[in-house]
Design an enzyme around this catalytic site. Structure first.
Site, short mmCIF file in Angstrom:
data_model
loop_
_atom_site.label_atom_id
_atom_site.label_comp_id
_atom_site.label_asym_id
_atom_site.label_seq_id
_atom_site.Cartn_x
_atom_site.Cartn_y
_atom_site.Cartn_z
N GLY A 154 0.87 -1.18 0.00
CA GLY A 154 0.00 0.00 0.00
C GLY A 154 0.90 1.22 0.00
CB ILE A 156 3.63 2.08 4.64
CG1 ILE A 156 2.75 3.09 5.38
CG2 ILE A 156 4.96 1.91 5.37
CD1 ILE A 156 2.26 2.64 6.76
CB THR A 226 7.03 -1.32 10.07
OG1 THR A 226 6.82 -1.42 8.66
CG2 THR A 226 8.52 -1.23 10.34
NE ARG A 228 -1.98 -2.43 14.10
CZ ARG A 228 -1.50 -1.23 13.79
NH1 ARG A 228 -0.23 -1.09 13.45
NH2 ARG A 228 -2.29 -0.16 13.81
CD GLU A 257 2.74 -3.50 19.43
OE1 GLU A 257 3.05 -4.19 18.43
OE2 GLU A 257 2.29 -2.35 19.37
CG HIS A 276 3.62 0.03 17.42
ND1 HIS A 276 2.51 -0.73 17.49
CD2 HIS A 276 3.50 0.74 16.27
CE1 HIS A 276 1.72 -0.50 16.46
NE2 HIS A 276 2.31 0.40 15.68
C1 GLV Z 1 0.43 2.54 13.70
O1 GLV Z 1 0.75 1.39 13.86
C2 GLV Z 1 -0.70 2.95 12.94
O2 GLV Z 1 -1.53 2.11 12.55
O3 GLV Z 1 -0.84 4.17 12.73
#
Ligand code: GLV
Ligand code: GLV
Length: 310
Positions: A154, A156, A226, A228, A257, A276
């Site tokens: 996506g 990111i 990075t 989930r 977490e 996180h």
């Molecule tokens: C962070 O993990 C977010 O979803 O913004």
């Protein structure tokens, strides 16, 4: 004036805009409210500015008959039962876009840190263990010219891919939508030197990277998460690192977490874990607060949210 709750202290200017129009109550704890505390706080609220640490589930929604809007201070919305909220006519919003580049920076920082052993070697200097320069000391893996596999590309994922291109990497992408160089997950896992996860957490992606996936990866490969924590099976990763199925991992997100300091995963070799912090830059967290407030203000005024989730 509507009653709004904000589930953590948000030291950003945007909150003043919310206070100017609504009655705002902020959870003052350093830790997130427990589910029971959240229910107490949310009683009678029309708007919630929520964090990814809050479960906005059926139980909470049912306990808040006045609720009209939930603005998540995150791009991920797996903490919210979006389908049920929608069914109940509650608008849900998130903060896409503004955190893309900041999170991609962190993903690439982890990729570089793990491949060049930055965290462990820097730790050895502090321990007074820098005895001499060694011909075969601290050998890592090259990033330039390597193959970078982006799982779930996506916004990111594409931002990480651009960084990889800048390092001369070959980019592979897997994902459901066909086109532009997409390969199957199996092919991506088998060919990539770095596998970076950028999919949302859904029933399909939960546990996506388990024993089978780790065994399909190269023994020299490095996994970066990075997205989930639950996308990766923590026990399988611990085993895979210990048995050398893969060469290393860098995690910004974990399951569970937070990851407690005594967790067995932390005993695995070649693992760097950060707490996180993907979107944690001064500028980006400020922009996320502004976007969450804009979402809440719009919905409480009866207008569509600028960044709705459906
Ligand atoms: C962070 O993990 C977010 O979803 O913004
Ligand atoms: C390393 O510092 C080198 O000069 O090769």
């Amino acid at each position: 004036m509507a009653r709004c709750i904000v589930t953590r202290k948000l030291p950003f200017d945007a909150l003043e805009r919310l206070r100017a129009e609504h009655e705002v109550e902020v959870w003052r704890g350093a830790m997130p409210p427990s589910p029971a505390e959240l229910r107490g706080l949310a009683a009678g609220a029309e708007g919630i500015l929520s964090m990814l640490t809050d479960a906005i589930d059926r139980g909470l929604i049912d306990a808040c008959p006045e609720l009209r809007a939930v603005a998540n201070f995150a791009v991920g919305t797996d903490n919210i039962d979006v389908a049920y909220a929608t069914e109940r006519g509650i608008a849900v919003g998130n903060t896409p876009g503004v955190l893309t580049e900041t999170t991609a920076d962190l993903a690439f920082a982890l990729l570089l840190a793990v491949s060049r052993r930055i965290v462990e070697s820097a730790g050895s200097v502090r321990q007074g263990e820098w005895w001499t320069w060694e011909p075969a000391g601290w050998l890592g893996h090259d990033v330039h010219d390597a193959t970078l596999g982006i799982v779930g590309p996506g916004l990111i994922g594409e931002a990480v891919a651009r960084r990889g291109e800048g390092f001369g990497m070959r980019i592979l992408r897997s994902g459901r939508e066909p086109g532009s160089g997409r390969v199957s997950l199996e092919e991506l896992l088998a060919e990539s030197d770095f596998v970076s996860l950028h999919c949302p957490l859904t029933p399909e992606t939960r546990g996506l990277i388990g024993e089978a996936a780790l065994m399909q990866m190269k023994q020299s490969a490095i996994l970066i998460n990075t997205a989930r924590g639950e996308v990766v099976d923590s026990e399988a990763l611990r085993k895979g690192l210990e048995l050398g199925w893969i060469a290393g991992a860098g995690l910004d997100v974990t399951d569970p977490e937070p990851l407690p300091g005594y967790h067995p995963l932390l005993g695995a070799p070649n693992l760097t874990v950060v707490p996180h912090i993907g979107s944690a830059s001064h500028a980006t967290r400020g922009r996320m607060a502004a976007m969450a407030v804009d979402n809440l203000l719009a919905a409480l005024a009866g207008a569509p949210m600028p960044s709705p989730v459906r």
